[in-house]
Write a protein that holds these residues in place. Structure first.
Motif, PDB file in Angstrom:
ATOM      1  N   CYS A  29      -1.780  -3.674   2.569  1.00  0.00           N
ATOM      2  CA  CYS A  29      -3.217  -3.466   2.655  1.00  0.00           C
ATOM      3  C   CYS A  29      -3.726  -4.131   3.934  1.00  0.00           C
ATOM      4  CB  CYS A  29      -3.913  -4.074   1.439  1.00  0.00           C
ATOM      5  SG  CYS A  29      -3.300  -3.386  -0.103  1.00  0.00           S
ATOM      6  N   GLY A  30      -4.490  -3.391   4.709  1.00  0.00           N
ATOM      7  CA  GLY A  30      -4.962  -3.890   5.990  1.00  0.00           C
ATOM      8  C   GLY A  30      -4.194  -3.319   7.157  1.00  0.00           C
ATOM      9  N   GLY A  31      -3.014  -2.670   6.898  1.00  0.00           N
ATOM     10  CA  GLY A  31      -2.295  -1.969   7.951  1.00  0.00           C
ATOM     11  C   GLY A  31      -1.055  -2.646   8.477  1.00  0.00           C
ATOM     12  N   ALA A  32      -0.822  -3.928   8.162  1.00  0.00           N
ATOM     13  CA  ALA A  32       0.397  -4.588   8.608  1.00  0.00           C
ATOM     14  C   ALA A  32       1.609  -3.985   7.903  1.00  0.00           C
ATOM     15  CB  ALA A  32       0.311  -6.087   8.336  1.00  0.00           C
ATOM     16  N   LEU A  49      19.555  -8.242   9.197  1.00  0.00           N
ATOM     17  CA  LEU A  49      18.339  -7.446   9.299  1.00  0.00           C
ATOM     18  C   LEU A  49      17.933  -7.445  10.759  1.00  0.00           C
ATOM     19  CD1 LEU A  49      15.824  -5.982   8.043  1.00  0.00           C
ATOM     20  CD2 LEU A  49      14.791  -8.257   7.827  1.00  0.00           C
ATOM     21  N   PHE A  50      17.644  -6.278  11.320  1.00  0.00           N
ATOM     22  CA  PHE A  50      17.219  -6.203  12.718  1.00  0.00           C
ATOM     23  C   PHE A  50      15.999  -5.301  12.835  1.00  0.00           C
ATOM     24  CE2 PHE A  50      20.708  -3.280  11.876  1.00  0.00           C
ATOM     25  CZ  PHE A  50      20.259  -2.059  12.360  1.00  0.00           C
ATOM     26  N   TYR A  51      15.091  -5.640  13.734  1.00  0.00           N
ATOM     27  CA  TYR A  51      13.838  -4.896  13.860  1.00  0.00           C
ATOM     28  C   TYR A  51      13.193  -5.225  15.198  1.00  0.00           C
ATOM     29  CZ  TYR A  51      12.027  -9.440  12.328  1.00  0.00           C
ATOM     30  OH  TYR A  51      11.761 -10.779  12.219  1.00  0.00           O
ATOM     31  N   THR A  52      12.244  -4.410  15.607  1.00  0.00           N
ATOM     32  CA  THR A  52      11.518  -4.644  16.854  1.00  0.00           C
ATOM     33  C   THR A  52      10.137  -5.202  16.547  1.00  0.00           C
ATOM     34  OG1 THR A  52      10.490  -2.454  16.970  1.00  0.00           O
ATOM     35  CG2 THR A  52      12.712  -2.672  17.874  1.00  0.00           C
ATOM     36  N   ASP A  53       9.571  -5.878  17.561  1.00  0.00           N
ATOM     37  CA  ASP A  53       8.214  -6.396  17.434  1.00  0.00           C
ATOM     38  C   ASP A  53       7.162  -5.330  17.709  1.00  0.00           C
ATOM     39  OD1 ASP A  53       9.349  -8.838  16.951  1.00  0.00           O
ATOM     40  OD2 ASP A  53       9.149  -9.550  19.002  1.00  0.00           O
ATOM     41  N   LEU A  97       0.820  -1.209   0.000  1.00  0.00           N
ATOM     42  CA  LEU A  97       0.000   0.000   0.000  1.00  0.00           C
ATOM     43  C   LEU A  97       0.859   1.266   0.000  1.00  0.00           C
ATOM     44  CD1 LEU A  97      -2.904   1.135   0.186  1.00  0.00           C
ATOM     45  CD2 LEU A  97      -2.678   1.015   2.681  1.00  0.00           C
ATOM     46  N   GLY A  98       2.080   1.168   0.516  1.00  0.00           N
ATOM     47  CA  GLY A  98       2.952   2.333   0.545  1.00  0.00           C
ATOM     48  C   GLY A  98       4.313   1.977   1.113  1.00  0.00           C
ATOM     49  N   TYR A 124       4.181  -6.676  11.955  1.00  0.00           N
ATOM     50  CA  TYR A 124       4.391  -5.396  12.618  1.00  0.00           C
ATOM     51  C   TYR A 124       5.857  -5.279  13.001  1.00  0.00           C
ATOM     52  CZ  TYR A 124       4.092  -1.331  15.567  1.00  0.00           C
ATOM     53  OH  TYR A 124       4.283  -0.085  16.075  1.00  0.00           O
ATOM     54  N   SER A 125       6.423  -4.095  12.857  1.00  0.00           N
ATOM     55  CA  SER A 125       7.762  -3.811  13.372  1.00  0.00           C
ATOM     56  C   SER A 125       7.874  -2.323  13.630  1.00  0.00           C
ATOM     57  CB  SER A 125       8.848  -4.270  12.395  1.00  0.00           C
ATOM     58  OG  SER A 125       8.852  -3.462  11.243  1.00  0.00           O
ATOM     59  N   GLY A 126       8.809  -1.973  14.514  1.00  0.00           N
ATOM     60  CA  GLY A 126       9.046  -0.568  14.829  1.00  0.00           C
ATOM     61  C   GLY A 126      10.397  -0.134  14.303  1.00  0.00           C
ATOM     62  N   ALA A 127      11.354   0.150  15.242  1.00  0.00           N
ATOM     63  CA  ALA A 127      12.703   0.528  14.838  1.00  0.00           C
ATOM     64  C   ALA A 127      13.366  -0.624  14.093  1.00  0.00           C
ATOM     65  CB  ALA A 127      13.523   0.911  16.065  1.00  0.00           C
ATOM     66  N   TRP A 128      14.160  -0.317  13.066  1.00  0.00           N
ATOM     67  CA  TRP A 128      14.756  -1.388  12.271  1.00  0.00           C
ATOM     68  C   TRP A 128      15.945  -0.864  11.482  1.00  0.00           C
ATOM     69  CZ3 TRP A 128      15.116  -1.762   6.842  1.00  0.00           C
ATOM     70  CH2 TRP A 128      14.541  -0.681   6.140  1.00  0.00           C
ATOM     71  N   GLY A 129      16.684  -1.795  10.841  1.00  0.00           N
ATOM     72  CA  GLY A 129      17.787  -1.417   9.975  1.00  0.00           C
ATOM     73  C   GLY A 129      18.457  -2.644   9.387  1.00  0.00           C
ATOM     74  N   ILE A 130      19.460  -2.424   8.527  1.00  0.00           N
ATOM     75  CA  ILE A 130      20.279  -3.492   7.968  1.00  0.00           C
ATOM     76  C   ILE A 130      21.744  -3.124   8.144  1.00  0.00           C
ATOM     77  CG2 ILE A 130      18.616  -4.318   6.259  1.00  0.00           C
ATOM     78  CD1 ILE A 130      20.194  -2.698   4.146  1.00  0.00           C
TER      79      ILE A 130
END
Length: 526
Positions: free
Chosen positions: A177-180, A226-230, A154-155, A208-214
């Motif tokens: 789509c749906g917000g995930a 790859l690292f990310y938060t739940d 979706l974006g 879902y994830s918050g802060a992240w990076g590679i």
């Protein structure tokens, strides 16, 4: 006696060189990059390989608040702008709000700009030293598809990219789509050829994830971490995984916060030859937000004997960390509200951690760098090749301005008082500034706080110059010869602001400096 023509010519060149030097460190009148109508913000910069910098920012001068373009300026090592006043138009997306990232390779000077326009299309372009595009067409690697199969993107919410031995690896955070939301990885070459999937392959959580990076794996495999938060809130956990060149999971996702109280918003990671370290905020035993660090080996097992380093566990809140690394240590600075700080505001502290053992190197809970009233100082740091940590931070309006301090390798403060970069009239807009080291120049560029709200105007300062590995090479051409002698003699007898010719560092240019210079004359710099 007549002066030889060659000396007259060289002297004229020296005068010309000095008269065009543009760096200023005047806190009452910082060096202006651009202040045209409408808004300028989102500043980034990359070293140009010769002591100067390429500065880029978002700019709405063309269409007011409707569209945001990318403009840039190039400063050489002396601070002379190389492009037109108020910057050069680099990208005009025409689709509304833009966000971007830029990188320049130290090895070959390859400069890549990536941008996403209106959360719609993620594009890349290779730039030359004039800011001109080198690829015939912008390379589009991802685009929203209005909920169409098979990706249902979706974006595009954010992106990161890095260079490896095969070209460039791109990771995008997409909204489905749906917000995930989830992460997708693809690749392209230095010639602008997409070699991975358009819109990328999904990796890790797609919910879902918050802060992240590679980050890259540094072992010649061209794989990545790859690292990310739940999630972003208190108690959430965070993941690290290793992904192969073919897009397959090598190991993980592992819970990087297993056995802790979970996340408290901040989470980031940095890799080196021996694995990947994670820095995170969590609730400590006293109920405060503290800073912690852990490390994983390249095979996904725990480093440091599985222990967690307490970067800072002092009473009060530790937040807004920024960190760097060199071959031996991690360096962290942060905002700290421990008792005794400015009431209701934050001081700035710093810590140094051994990369092999996880042991802290300075005082327990860190050393105090700044004590100036600010509710959100957003400190930022860089590290010199000699292991010195330079930290920038700002005070609230009316409480001291935008400052810098250098920390010696043993944790003592090098500058007394700290360097004032600019006063309260030109403060950065929160964290909208970028600090780099380019050769021996320490340069910060920032977006000025608009008194009516938001950011407006871009400024720059070369506020410090590090000692050169070859200080007698005054024109930086790699040899110490007559050209350097002429530059030196033009400053002979100086007693105020003597610059590079003051080789002894005693504040004047005299016979002692001449003796130092002549002892190196005819040499070649390393």
């Amino acid at each position: 006696m007549k002066t030889p023509k060659t000396i007259l010519t060289a002297t004229a060149l020296v005068v010309c060189f000095l008269s065009h030097a543009q760096w200023t460190s005047d806190p009452l009148n910082p060096q202006l990059v651009s202040n045209v109508a409408w808004n300028q913000n989102g500043v980034q910069q990359v070293p140009d390989g010769s002591g100067g910098t390429f500065v880029y920012w978002l700019d709405s001068r063309v269409n007011g608040y409707v569209d945001t373009d990318i403009y840039g300026q190039h400063y050489n090592a002396e601070g002379v702008p190389q492009w037109e006043a108020n910057g050069r138009l680099i990208v005009n997306p025409l689709l509304g709000y833009t966000f971007f990232n830029v990188m320049r390779s130290e090895s070959d000077g390859e400069m890549i700009l990536g941008w996403c326009d209106n959360n719609d299309s993620l594009k890349f372009q290779k730039l030359d030293n004039q800011g001109a595009k080198l690829w015939a067409n912008d390379l589009c690697v991802a685009r929203k598809v209005s909920c169409a199969p098979p990706t249902y993107v979706l974006g595009i919410a954010s992106f990161r990219f890095m260079r490896d031995g095969l070209g460039y690896c791109v990771a995008t955070e997409v909204v489905y789509c749906g917000g995930a939301n989830g992460h997708r990885i693809t690749r392209f070459t230095s010639d602008g050829v997409l070699t991975g999937w358009f819109n990328g392959e999904p990796e890790g959580s797609q919910y879902y994830s918050g802060a992240w990076g590679i980050d890259k794996t540094n072992d010649g495999t061209n794989e990545e971490y790859l690292f990310y938060t739940d999630g972003n809130g208190a108690g959430a956990h965070a993941r690290v995984m290793r992904v192969s060149l073919a897009g397959d999971t090598v190991w993980g996702p592992l819970d990087a916060l297993a056995g802790t109280n979970g996340l408290n918003y901040f989470y980031d990671a940095k890799s080196d030859d021996n694995g990947i370290a994670v820095l995170f905020q969590s609730t400590g035993p006293q109920g405060y937000t503290d800073l912690f660090m852990r490390k994983l080996n390249p095979d996904g097992t725990w480093a440091w004997g599985g222990s967690t380093t307490i970067v800072c566990g002092a009473d009060g809140t530790q937040t807004l960390p920024h960190w760097q690394q060199d071959e031996e240590f991690y360096y962290v600075c942060w905002a700290d509200s421990r008792p005794g700080t400015n009431p209701g505001n934050y001081d700035v502290y710093a810590q140094k951690i051994d990369k092999n053992t996880g042991a802290i190197q300075w005082a327990v809970d860190g050393i105090a760098v700044f004590s100036q009233s600010n509710y959100a100082p957003y400190p930022e740091c860089v590290v010199t090749t000699d292991g010195e940590m330079i930290v920038c931070s700002e005070a609230s309006i009316g409480y001291g301005g935008f400052n810098a301090q250098k920390i010696n390798p043993d944790g003592t403060l090098a500058w007394s008082p700290s360097v004032l970069i600019d006063n309260a009239l030109y403060l950065p807009f929160y964290s909208d500034y970028h600090l780099i080291i380019s050769d021996t120049n320490v340069i910060v560029a920032w977006a000025e706080t608009n008194p009516y709200g938001g950011a407006d105007g871009i400024y720059i300062s070369r506020f410090n110059q590090l000692p050169s590995a070859c200080p007698e090479d005054l024109n930086d051409d790699g040899v110490i010869n007559t050209a350097d002698l002429l530059l030196f003699m033009s400053s002979f007898g100086c007693t105020v602001n003597c610059g590079d010719a003051d080789l002894s560092g005693d504040g004047v240019v005299n016979t002692s400096d001449l003796l130092l210079f002549m002892s190196a004359f005819g040499g070649v710099c390393p």
